[in-house]
Design an enzyme around this catalytic site. Structure first.
Site, PDB file in Angstrom:
ATOM      1  N   ASP A 150      57.241  24.245   5.625  1.00  0.00           N
ATOM      2  CA  ASP A 150      57.648  22.954   6.189  1.00  0.00           C
ATOM      3  C   ASP A 150      59.072  22.661   5.688  1.00  0.00           C
ATOM      4  OD1 ASP A 150      57.362  22.065   3.576  1.00  0.00           O
ATOM      5  OD2 ASP A 150      55.918  20.483   4.047  1.00  0.00           O
ATOM      6  N   CYS A 171      55.506  25.106   1.019  1.00  0.00           N
ATOM      7  CA  CYS A 171      55.716  23.688   1.315  1.00  0.00           C
ATOM      8  C   CYS A 171      56.208  23.054   0.026  1.00  0.00           C
ATOM      9  CB  CYS A 171      54.469  23.023   1.909  1.00  0.00           C
ATOM     10  SG  CYS A 171      53.041  22.878   0.824  1.00  0.00           S
ATOM     11  N   THR A 178      54.545  21.694  -2.523  1.00  0.00           N
ATOM     12  CA  THR A 178      53.739  22.162  -3.655  1.00  0.00           C
ATOM     13  C   THR A 178      53.051  23.500  -3.395  1.00  0.00           C
ATOM     14  OG1 THR A 178      51.832  21.021  -2.746  1.00  0.00           O
ATOM     15  CG2 THR A 178      53.174  19.787  -4.345  1.00  0.00           C
ATOM     16  N   HIS A 238      41.849  40.858  -7.492  1.00  0.00           N
ATOM     17  CA  HIS A 238      40.449  40.409  -7.587  1.00  0.00           C
ATOM     18  C   HIS A 238      39.972  39.603  -6.380  1.00  0.00           C
ATOM     19  CE1 HIS A 238      39.827  40.857 -12.226  1.00  0.00           C
ATOM     20  NE2 HIS A 238      40.316  41.942 -11.657  1.00  0.00           N
ATOM     21  N   HIS A 295      34.446  43.132  -7.409  1.00  0.00           N
ATOM     22  CA  HIS A 295      35.231  42.054  -6.793  1.00  0.00           C
ATOM     23  C   HIS A 295      34.958  41.967  -5.291  1.00  0.00           C
ATOM     24  CE1 HIS A 295      37.080  41.773 -10.637  1.00  0.00           C
ATOM     25  NE2 HIS A 295      37.479  43.033 -10.574  1.00  0.00           N
TER      26      HIS A 295
HETATM   27  C1  RB5 Z   1      56.060  16.994   2.193  1.00  0.00           C
HETATM   28  O1  RB5 Z   1      56.691  15.856   1.684  1.00  0.00           O
HETATM   29  C2  RB5 Z   1      54.981  17.471   1.222  1.00  0.00           C
HETATM   30  O2  RB5 Z   1      53.918  16.565   1.230  1.00  0.00           O
HETATM   31  C3  RB5 Z   1      54.505  18.852   1.596  1.00  0.00           C
HETATM   32  O3  RB5 Z   1      55.575  19.721   1.603  1.00  0.00           O
HETATM   33  C4  RB5 Z   1      53.485  19.489   0.678  1.00  0.00           C
HETATM   34  O4  RB5 Z   1      53.885  19.433  -0.644  1.00  0.00           O
HETATM   35  C5  RB5 Z   1      52.091  19.108   0.876  1.00  0.00           C
HETATM   36  O5  RB5 Z   1      51.161  19.667   0.269  1.00  0.00           O
END
Ligand code: RB5
Length: 148
Positions: free
Chosen positions: A8, A65, A67, A98, A133
């Site tokens: 994203d 993204c 996180t 695994h 596994h």
């Molecule tokens: C976007 O602001 C953020 O929410 C997205 O990139 C991500 O971290 C969501 O899990």
């Protein structure tokens, strides 16, 4: 090996860096977007990369993204996908050895470029060990089939 990329807006810049890095290493890279830092919704990109991996159009996926969480959750809704969020190389290595992970996910707001390169290398340069596994991964697949 053919790799599918997705991100994203929060993962766009790291996705571009990883794609260039892996292309230079000889991987064939297919970019399913996003293609700028304009705000988009991460599920759209987790879904498309998940579908391409599940269909065998690419061998493995790389998702980014903010996180790594949201985009991996979306990819994991596609049947046959095992997408793992990793912030360090050990987990990335073990997700391949695994868990037979077929997608690695990272946070562009969490890991720096050098760490991300180490993570993706650990994921791509290790293979599933099978054996005990496989039995466990088969149990994950059974859950997926039962819930379908
Ligand atoms: C976007 O602001 C953020 O929410 C997205 O990139 C991500 O971290 C969501 O899990």
């Amino acid at each position: 090996m053919k790799l599918g990329f997705g991100a994203d807006h929060a993962g766009y810049e790291l996705k571009e860096k990883l794609k260039k890095y892996l292309e230079e290493k000889g991987y064939e890279c297919v970019d399913y977007g996003t293609h700028s830092t304009e705000r988009v919704d991460y599920p759209d990109f987790g879904k498309i990369v998940g579908e391409k991996v599940a269909a065998g159009e690419v061998d493995k996926g790389v998702l980014v993204c903010g996180t790594g969480v949201g985009i991996s959750l979306a990819a994991n809704k596609v049947k046959g996908i095992r997408a793992c969020v990793c912030s360090e190389p050990y987990t990335a290595m073990m997700s391949a050895k695994h868990n037979d992970a077929n997608i690695i996910a990272m946070g562009g707001r969490v890991v720096g470029e050098d760490m991300a390169k180490m993570i993706v290398d650990s994921f791509l340069e290790n293979t599933f060990e099978g054996g005990r596994h496989k039995m466990r991964v088969d149990k994950i697949i059974s859950i997926e089939n039962e819930e379908a």
